[in-house]
Design a protein around this motif. Structure first.
Motif, PDB file in Angstrom:
ATOM      1  N   LEU A 114     -15.834 -12.253  -1.496  1.00 17.71           N
ATOM      2  CA  LEU A 114     -15.268 -13.017  -2.593  1.00 17.71           C
ATOM      3  C   LEU A 114     -13.866 -13.534  -2.275  1.00 17.71           C
ATOM      4  N   LYS A 115     -13.544 -14.684  -2.800  1.00 15.14           N
ATOM      5  CA  LYS A 115     -12.183 -15.191  -2.716  1.00 15.14           C
ATOM      6  C   LYS A 115     -11.332 -14.505  -3.782  1.00 15.14           C
ATOM      7  N   PRO A 116     -10.002 -14.466  -3.630  1.00  9.76           N
ATOM      8  CA  PRO A 116      -9.158 -13.929  -4.701  1.00  9.76           C
ATOM      9  C   PRO A 116      -9.439 -14.658  -6.012  1.00  9.76           C
ATOM     10  N   GLY A 117      -9.598 -13.891  -7.076  1.00 11.59           N
ATOM     11  CA  GLY A 117      -9.954 -14.472  -8.358  1.00 11.59           C
ATOM     12  C   GLY A 117     -11.452 -14.566  -8.584  1.00 11.59           C
ATOM     13  N   GLY A 118     -12.236 -14.181  -7.567  1.00 12.82           N
ATOM     14  CA  GLY A 118     -13.682 -14.211  -7.699  1.00 12.82           C
ATOM     15  C   GLY A 118     -14.202 -13.041  -8.519  1.00 12.82           C
ATOM     16  N   ALA A 119     -15.526 -12.978  -8.658  1.00 12.75           N
ATOM     17  CA  ALA A 119     -16.128 -11.953  -9.515  1.00 12.75           C
ATOM     18  C   ALA A 119     -17.411 -11.415  -8.892  1.00 12.75           C
ATOM     19  N   LEU A 120     -17.594 -10.121  -9.056  1.00 18.09           N
ATOM     20  CA  LEU A 120     -18.825  -9.428  -8.669  1.00 18.09           C
ATOM     21  C   LEU A 120     -19.498  -8.914  -9.925  1.00 18.09           C
ATOM     22  N   PHE A 121     -20.757  -9.322 -10.144  1.00 14.61           N
ATOM     23  CA  PHE A 121     -21.531  -8.877 -11.298  1.00 14.61           C
ATOM     24  C   PHE A 121     -22.714  -8.036 -10.800  1.00 14.61           C
ATOM     25  N   PRO A 122     -22.595  -6.714 -10.749  1.00 16.70           N
ATOM     26  CA  PRO A 122     -23.746  -5.879 -10.380  1.00 16.70           C
ATOM     27  C   PRO A 122     -24.646  -5.631 -11.583  1.00 16.70           C
ATOM     28  N   VAL A 123     -25.929  -5.956 -11.444  1.00 17.25           N
ATOM     29  CA  VAL A 123     -26.866  -5.742 -12.545  1.00 17.25           C
ATOM     30  C   VAL A 123     -27.094  -4.252 -12.769  1.00 17.25           C
ATOM     31  N   PHE A 124     -27.100  -3.487 -11.674  1.00 21.45           N
ATOM     32  CA  PHE A 124     -27.237  -2.027 -11.756  1.00 21.45           C
ATOM     33  C   PHE A 124     -25.976  -1.410 -11.160  1.00 21.45           C
ATOM     34  N   PRO A 125     -24.968  -1.086 -11.977  1.00 21.27           N
ATOM     35  CA  PRO A 125     -23.668  -0.673 -11.451  1.00 21.27           C
ATOM     36  C   PRO A 125     -23.554   0.797 -11.106  1.00 21.27           C
ATOM     37  N   LEU A 126     -24.566   1.610 -11.394  1.00 25.33           N
ATOM     38  CA  LEU A 126     -24.433   3.042 -11.177  1.00 25.33           C
ATOM     39  C   LEU A 126     -24.181   3.339  -9.702  1.00 25.33           C
ATOM     40  N   GLY A 127     -23.149   4.108  -9.445  1.00 23.35           N
ATOM     41  CA  GLY A 127     -22.796   4.451  -8.077  1.00 23.35           C
ATOM     42  C   GLY A 127     -21.708   3.586  -7.490  1.00 23.35           C
ATOM     43  N   TYR A 128     -21.325   2.516  -8.187  1.00 22.95           N
ATOM     44  CA  TYR A 128     -20.242   1.663  -7.683  1.00 22.95           C
ATOM     45  C   TYR A 128     -18.931   2.427  -7.688  1.00 22.95           C
ATOM     46  N   SER A 129     -18.209   2.324  -6.583  1.00 26.98           N
ATOM     47  CA  SER A 129     -16.962   3.085  -6.464  1.00 26.98           C
ATOM     48  C   SER A 129     -15.842   2.260  -5.842  1.00 26.98           C
ATOM     49  N   GLY A 130     -15.888   0.943  -6.027  1.00 27.37           N
ATOM     50  CA  GLY A 130     -14.921   0.082  -5.351  1.00 27.37           C
ATOM     51  C   GLY A 130     -13.834  -0.468  -6.235  1.00 27.37           C
ATOM     52  N   ALA A 131     -13.487   0.219  -7.321  1.00 30.54           N
ATOM     53  CA  ALA A 131     -12.512  -0.333  -8.265  1.00 30.54           C
ATOM     54  C   ALA A 131     -11.152  -0.564  -7.615  1.00 30.54           C
ATOM     55  N   GLU A 132     -10.704   0.384  -6.790  1.00 33.30           N
ATOM     56  CA  GLU A 132      -9.394   0.224  -6.157  1.00 33.30           C
ATOM     57  C   GLU A 132      -9.401  -0.946  -5.180  1.00 33.30           C
TER      58      GLU A 132
END
Length: 278
Positions: A193-211
């Protein structure tokens, strides 16, 4: 009536058929109408949707006319996948609190943007490809190589065979990733993604990339798809005129539901698997 989640459980959420009876307070649906619906989702997730059946009781607010020009099999394949793609990409269609994150999910503009769809050949993915293209996006589809011609036909501008090339190694500066696969590995798309972009996971369980997302300046957002007869009515004309197509991977008689689940478990599904009632 059995308690939610108690056995025997009747699974399934999506239906299309002909109305055989209506409640006394129902004014805009009549016996004999051809309709389709996603039944009681997510509140029926524990077994109260009960769509694997010859007769299904459905709240009137969740029913929409079956789009003309397509059969009941395709109409039955539409609701869950179409509403998921639409509510993630275009309009959530409700103001219920988001059970998956503190803030409401907000779709982003698509016209003139680059959108990557992971799991592009599946139920949600193949409709997301079409919706993004319809809204003016450049679409990169990620799927196994056998789906390349299929996805090009749906409008994908580029197709990446993930069995040969990792998309996160070759894709950069996209505006939006819709990850229809999701799960713990969805964070790998942050680097695309470019800065300002967005990731939309349909199944977010297990995602750990907030930082990492915060460091990269990208938004990660998800939502809970919900039944909506109003949105199915709104989208009906797109199915009627062929702007959006529900592609069928396979069909099975209701009595062979086990075989349908076995087909799904083998993976590499192209479009939708639908059960039929004679």
């Amino acid at each position: 009536m059995a308690a939610a989640g108690a056995f025997p459980v009747i699974p399934g959420t999506d239906i299309s058929g002909v109305v055989s009876a209506v409640g006394d307070d129902v004014a805009d649906i009549a016996v004999g109408d051809a309709v389709h619906s996603m039944v009681r989702f997510p509140e029926g997730l524990a077994g109260d949707s009960r769509a694997y059946a010859e007769y299904v009781a459905v709240p009137a607010s969740q029913v929409a006319p079956k789009p003309e020009g397509i059969g009941h099999v395709q109409a039955a394949g539409a609701p869950m996948s179409l509403l998921t793609a639409w509510q993630f990409l275009i309009d959530p269609g409700h103001d219920h609190p988001n059970p998956l994150q503190p803030d409401p999910h907000e779709p982003v503009p698509l016209e003139g943007r680059t959108v990557l769809v992971n799991g592009a050949a599946g139920g949600v993915g193949h409709l997301a490809v079409q919706i993004a293209k319809m809204k003016g996006a450049r679409v990169i589809a990620v799927a196994s190589g056998r789906h390349q011609t299929f996805l090009r036909d749906l409008g994908a501008d580029a197709v990446i065979d993930y069995t040969a090339t990792l998309p996160e190694d070759v894709v950069h500066d996209v505006d939006l990733v819709l990850d229809a696969v999701g799960g713990p590995r969805t964070g790998r798309f942050l680097r695309t993604l470019k800065p300002g972009g967005a990731l939309f996971p349909v199944f977010p369980l297990g995602y750990s990339g907030a930082e990492e997302a915060a460091r990269l300046g990208v938004t990660v957002s998800t939502t809970q798809v919900r039944s909506s007869g109003a949105q199915l009515r709104q989208l009906g004309h797109l199915l009627e005129d062929g702007t959006l197509r529900v592609v069928l991977d396979s069909t099975y008689p209701l009595a062979d539901a086990r075989k349908a689940h076995e087909r799904a478990a083998r993976g590499h599904v192209q479009g939708k698997i639908v059960l039929t009632v004679a």
